[in-house]
Design an enzyme around this catalytic site. Structure first.
Site, mmCIF file in Angstrom:
data_model
loop_
_atom_site.group_PDB
_atom_site.id
_atom_site.type_symbol
_atom_site.label_atom_id
_atom_site.label_comp_id
_atom_site.label_asym_id
_atom_site.label_seq_id
_atom_site.Cartn_x
_atom_site.Cartn_y
_atom_site.Cartn_z
ATOM 1 N N CYS A 85 4.358 41.139 -9.312
ATOM 2 C CA CYS A 85 5.713 41.124 -8.664
ATOM 3 C C CYS A 85 6.459 39.937 -8.881
ATOM 4 O O CYS A 85 5.929 38.882 -8.411
ATOM 5 C CB CYS A 85 5.829 41.638 -7.396
ATOM 6 S SG CYS A 85 7.543 41.871 -6.654
ATOM 7 N N HIS A 126 6.938 51.266 -8.108
ATOM 8 C CA HIS A 126 7.038 49.844 -7.818
ATOM 9 C C HIS A 126 8.256 49.383 -7.262
ATOM 10 O O HIS A 126 8.265 49.007 -5.958
ATOM 11 C CB HIS A 126 6.850 48.897 -8.852
ATOM 12 C CG HIS A 126 6.369 47.536 -8.678
ATOM 13 N ND1 HIS A 126 5.392 46.672 -8.272
ATOM 14 C CD2 HIS A 126 7.674 46.761 -8.184
ATOM 15 C CE1 HIS A 126 5.754 45.581 -7.883
ATOM 16 N NE2 HIS A 126 6.767 45.416 -7.801
ATOM 17 N N GLU A 127 9.468 49.822 -7.816
ATOM 18 C CA GLU A 127 10.862 49.622 -7.413
ATOM 19 C C GLU A 127 11.256 50.291 -6.111
ATOM 20 O O GLU A 127 11.954 50.054 -5.361
ATOM 21 C CB GLU A 127 11.809 49.497 -8.514
ATOM 22 C CG GLU A 127 11.328 48.776 -9.649
ATOM 23 C CD GLU A 127 10.889 47.133 -9.173
ATOM 24 O OE1 GLU A 127 11.356 46.797 -8.458
ATOM 25 O OE2 GLU A 127 10.426 46.455 -10.045
ATOM 26 N N HIS A 130 9.833 48.886 -3.138
ATOM 27 C CA HIS A 130 10.600 47.805 -2.649
ATOM 28 C C HIS A 130 11.585 48.537 -1.724
ATOM 29 O O HIS A 130 11.919 48.136 -0.686
ATOM 30 C CB HIS A 130 11.258 47.072 -3.636
ATOM 31 C CG HIS A 130 10.529 46.012 -4.288
ATOM 32 N ND1 HIS A 130 10.151 44.781 -3.338
ATOM 33 C CD2 HIS A 130 9.654 45.706 -5.401
ATOM 34 C CE1 HIS A 130 9.202 43.926 -4.131
ATOM 35 N NE2 HIS A 130 9.008 44.621 -5.347
#
Length: 136
Positions: A85, A126-127, A130
């Site tokens: 990341c 993954h985003e 976040h």
């Protein structure tokens, strides 16, 4: 506008707020920042540039795509991935899915539902993590 990358884990762990039409400049900043970091990055979430909104930008097989308020509707074919990341040091293992169905809004605020697979699906997961305050 290219923005600096945030490394403050306490901030990154805060869930992001719903993106609204007035947040469209953040989507453009994400796209600009992603383009400036293509040699080391394939996706960004707004909190990574200091804005706590549910907006992500990804490299979708060579085409950059901004997604507002993305939500995963369906997941299939789980596997273990090792990810890095831009906001964090090193790599970490995490569970991902090879195929996901995502609902999101375009930069024209139109709702779309699309299935993504393989590496693009991994980037989106993954985003979205976040956006949910989840750090791998």
């Amino acid at each position: 506008m290219i923005r600096p990358i945030i490394h403050d884990e306490a901030f990154l762990q805060l869930p992001s707020e719903t993106a609204l039409p007035q947040d469209l400049s953040v989507a453009q900043d994400l796209l600009d920042t992603l383009a400036a970091n293509t040699e080391r990055c394939v996706g960004l979430a707004a909190n990574m540039i200091g804005v706590s909104k549910r907006i992500i930008a990804i490299d979708n097989d060579g085409n950059f795509l901004a997604m507002l308020n993305p939500e995963i509707l369906r997941r299939s074919d789980p596997y273990e991935a090792e990810e890095a990341c831009l906001s964090l040091e090193g790599t970490r293992k995490t569970k991902r899915y090879r195929s996901i169905k995502v609902q999101y809004q375009t930069t024209a605020m139109q709702t779309r539902i699309k299935t993504f697979t393989d590496f693009t699906a991994q980037i989106i997961q993954h985003e979205i993590d976040h956006c949910n305050g989840i750090i791998i």
